[in-house]
Write a protein that holds these residues in place. Structure first.
Motif, PDB file in Angstrom:
ATOM      1  N   SER A 271      46.472  46.006  51.554  1.00 58.12           N
ATOM      2  CA  SER A 271      46.635  44.574  51.795  1.00 58.12           C
ATOM      3  C   SER A 271      48.093  44.231  52.059  1.00 58.12           C
ATOM      4  N   VAL A 272      48.295  43.182  52.852  1.00 55.95           N
ATOM      5  CA  VAL A 272      49.643  42.702  53.136  1.00 55.95           C
ATOM      6  C   VAL A 272      50.307  42.243  51.848  1.00 55.95           C
ATOM      7  N   GLY A 273      49.524  41.613  50.977  1.00 57.29           N
ATOM      8  CA  GLY A 273      50.074  41.112  49.719  1.00 57.29           C
ATOM      9  C   GLY A 273      50.642  42.218  48.853  1.00 57.29           C
ATOM     10  N   GLN A 274      49.917  43.343  48.768  1.00 57.15           N
ATOM     11  CA  GLN A 274      50.404  44.437  47.933  1.00 57.15           C
ATOM     12  C   GLN A 274      51.696  45.033  48.492  1.00 57.15           C
ATOM     13  N   ILE A 275      51.727  45.240  49.800  1.00 56.36           N
ATOM     14  CA  ILE A 275      52.929  45.813  50.416  1.00 56.36           C
ATOM     15  C   ILE A 275      54.119  44.874  50.241  1.00 56.36           C
ATOM     16  N   LYS A 276      53.882  43.576  50.427  1.00 57.19           N
ATOM     17  CA  LYS A 276      54.968  42.601  50.254  1.00 57.19           C
ATOM     18  C   LYS A 276      55.482  42.614  48.819  1.00 57.19           C
ATOM     19  N   SER A 277      54.560  42.747  47.859  1.00 54.96           N
ATOM     20  CA  SER A 277      54.969  42.782  46.456  1.00 54.96           C
ATOM     21  C   SER A 277      55.855  43.991  46.175  1.00 54.96           C
ATOM     22  N   LEU A 278      55.491  45.161  46.731  1.00 52.46           N
ATOM     23  CA  LEU A 278      56.308  46.359  46.544  1.00 52.46           C
ATOM     24  C   LEU A 278      57.715  46.157  47.116  1.00 52.46           C
ATOM     25  N   LEU A 279      57.772  45.622  48.310  1.00 57.20           N
ATOM     26  CA  LEU A 279      59.068  45.430  48.959  1.00 57.20           C
ATOM     27  C   LEU A 279      59.927  44.416  48.205  1.00 57.20           C
ATOM     28  N   ASP A 280      59.278  43.365  47.708  1.00 58.63           N
ATOM     29  CA  ASP A 280      60.026  42.352  46.942  1.00 58.63           C
ATOM     30  C   ASP A 280      60.619  42.964  45.680  1.00 58.63           C
ATOM     31  N   ARG A 281      59.851  43.793  44.985  1.00 57.46           N
ATOM     32  CA  ARG A 281      60.346  44.418  43.750  1.00 57.46           C
ATOM     33  C   ARG A 281      61.549  45.305  44.040  1.00 57.46           C
ATOM     34  N   LEU A 282      61.454  46.073  45.119  1.00 56.67           N
ATOM     35  CA  LEU A 282      62.566  46.959  45.465  1.00 56.67           C
ATOM     36  C   LEU A 282      63.785  46.165  45.932  1.00 56.67           C
ATOM     37  N   ASP A 283      63.545  45.091  46.665  1.00 54.70           N
ATOM     38  CA  ASP A 283      64.657  44.280  47.164  1.00 54.70           C
ATOM     39  C   ASP A 283      65.426  43.635  46.020  1.00 54.70           C
ATOM     40  N   ARG A 284      64.701  43.197  44.991  1.00 60.00           N
ATOM     41  CA  ARG A 284      65.368  42.557  43.839  1.00 60.00           C
ATOM     42  C   ARG A 284      66.286  43.534  43.116  1.00 60.00           C
ATOM     43  N   HIS A 285      66.004  44.835  43.244  1.00 55.19           N
ATOM     44  CA  HIS A 285      66.824  45.835  42.551  1.00 55.19           C
ATOM     45  C   HIS A 285      67.715  46.616  43.539  1.00 55.19           C
ATOM     46  N   ASP A 286      67.837  46.077  44.738  1.00 58.08           N
ATOM     47  CA  ASP A 286      68.750  46.653  45.750  1.00 58.08           C
ATOM     48  C   ASP A 286      68.458  48.114  46.084  1.00 58.08           C
ATOM     49  N   ALA A 287      67.174  48.489  46.044  1.00 63.64           N
ATOM     50  CA  ALA A 287      66.786  49.843  46.465  1.00 63.64           C
ATOM     51  C   ALA A 287      66.466  49.801  47.955  1.00 63.64           C
ATOM     52  N   VAL A 288      67.248  50.498  48.749  1.00 64.91           N
ATOM     53  CA  VAL A 288      67.129  50.428  50.203  1.00 64.91           C
ATOM     54  C   VAL A 288      66.149  51.488  50.709  1.00 64.91           C
ATOM     55  N   ILE A 289      65.115  51.039  51.420  1.00 68.64           N
ATOM     56  CA  ILE A 289      64.107  51.950  51.983  1.00 68.64           C
ATOM     57  C   ILE A 289      64.544  52.380  53.373  1.00 68.64           C
ATOM     58  N   ASP A 290      64.473  53.674  53.611  1.00 66.67           N
ATOM     59  CA  ASP A 290      64.807  54.188  54.935  1.00 66.67           C
ATOM     60  C   ASP A 290      63.615  54.085  55.877  1.00 66.67           C
ATOM     61  N   ARG A 291      62.379  54.335  55.341  1.00 68.88           N
ATOM     62  CA  ARG A 291      61.183  54.271  56.182  1.00 68.88           C
ATOM     63  C   ARG A 291      59.967  53.985  55.322  1.00 68.88           C
TER      64      ARG A 291
END
Length: 318
Positions: A271-291
């Motif tokens: 789901s779009v919601g689940q993926i967005k939640s994962l990205l939001d959690r990582l963004d709040r902790h400044d973890a940069v995703i390469d891919r």
């Protein structure tokens, strides 16, 4: 049996001694389609093909091919089918042209008709330039294409392909796939057994997964994959610091770490919601995703779910 079924199987059973190989198999194959049989070693795929091609009789149940009963009308079935096995069954001492002309004469064509049909098929399968070369000089891919051409000399309506690309290099495999696809466009029905999941996914309109002599699942490739777990989000990181940070943030969220690859695999519902939640959690902790990759279930996931093990070439050879 549906009106458009080119192959109909109902309650098919077969045992060798005390070993039951087929245990009440049912299936219908629509005319002009590719139908793949997949299953582990000993599942009954090759036995099924041998029954449908009239090489052995069933113990129980019934089967029709091209509208003819495989037991009571075996001669008419043989007149409507062609069988291509795992290894090219052509004469290496003859030329490609001589092989096809011989098949045409054996199939009842006159001398001129057999030669015309041979040239037509040699050109169609890209073998015109090698028509007068001995088959002993052909590559593996050329031999398999010649073998397929030999099976088409008498214009069968149903074609059985038992592991047609075993041992071929990727280019030759692609050429065989293109040939099979073209045949179905002309209305030929293809029953395929294969050890390559990619092959079934690429060619088959429908797939039957056979295990323990029974059909345990049947449907289109997409239908089978939708019913299997295995959807996940793959997160790849450029630095070890980002990887460690993300692993800590997502701990307990169905994460499967692969530190040597700087890869985190997260169980997903897509789901779009689940993926967005994962990205939001990582963004709040400044973890940069390469891919980021959303991986859908594969036919291998289907096999693992239905049969309890991964598919391996040596396991689904028959």
């Amino acid at each position: 049996m549906t009106d458009d079924a080119s192959i109909h199987v109902a309650g098919l059973e077969k045992a060798f001694g005390r070993t039951a190989v087929l245990r009440g198999v049912d299936l219908d194959v629509t005319a002009g389609t590719v139908y793949a049989l997949l299953g582990p070693n000993g599942a009954g795929k090759t036995t099924m093909v041998r029954i449908l091609s009239t090489l052995i009789p069933p113990d129980a149940g019934r089967a029709k091919v091209a509208g003819f009963d495989v037991v009571r009308e075996a001669d008419r079935v043989r007149g409507a089918i062609s069988l291509t096995g795992q290894y090219a069954a052509v004469d290496e001492l003859l030329t490609g042209e001589e092989n096809l002309v011989m098949m045409g004469r054996l199939g009842g064509l006159g001398r001129a008709g057999a030669r015309t049909r041979a040239h037509e098929l040699l050109d169609r399968f890209g073998l015109g330039g090698a028509a007068r070369r001995r088959v002993a000089t052909y590559s593996g891919g050329m031999r398999r294409r010649l073998d397929l051409a030999a099976g088409l000399v008498t214009r069968p309506t149903v074609l059985f392909l038992d592991e047609p690309t075993t041992g071929l290099d990727p280019r030759s495999r692609q050429e065989m796939w293109a040939a099979v696809t073209e045949l179905t466009r002309e209305g030929v029905t293809v029953l395929l057994t294969t050890q390559y999941l990619e092959e079934a996914d690429r060619l088959a309109d429908r797939i039957a997964v056979i295990d323990g002599g029974r059909v345990v699942a049947e449907g289109t490739p997409d239908e089978l994959k939708r019913g299997a777990p295995g959807e996940c989000v793959e997160l790849r990181f450029a630095t070890e610091d980002d990887y460690r940070q993300a692993a800590a943030v997502l701990a307990g969220a169905g994460v499967h770490p692969a530190p040597e690859e700087l890869l985190l695999t997260v169980d997903a519902d897509g789901s779009v919601g689940q993926i967005k939640s994962l990205l939001d959690r990582l963004d709040r902790h400044d973890a940069v995703i390469d891919r980021l990759v959303l991986r859908k279930p594969t036919l291998d996931d289907v096999f693992l779910t239905l049969t309890g093990h991964q598919t391996q070439p040596e396991e689904i050879h028959r």
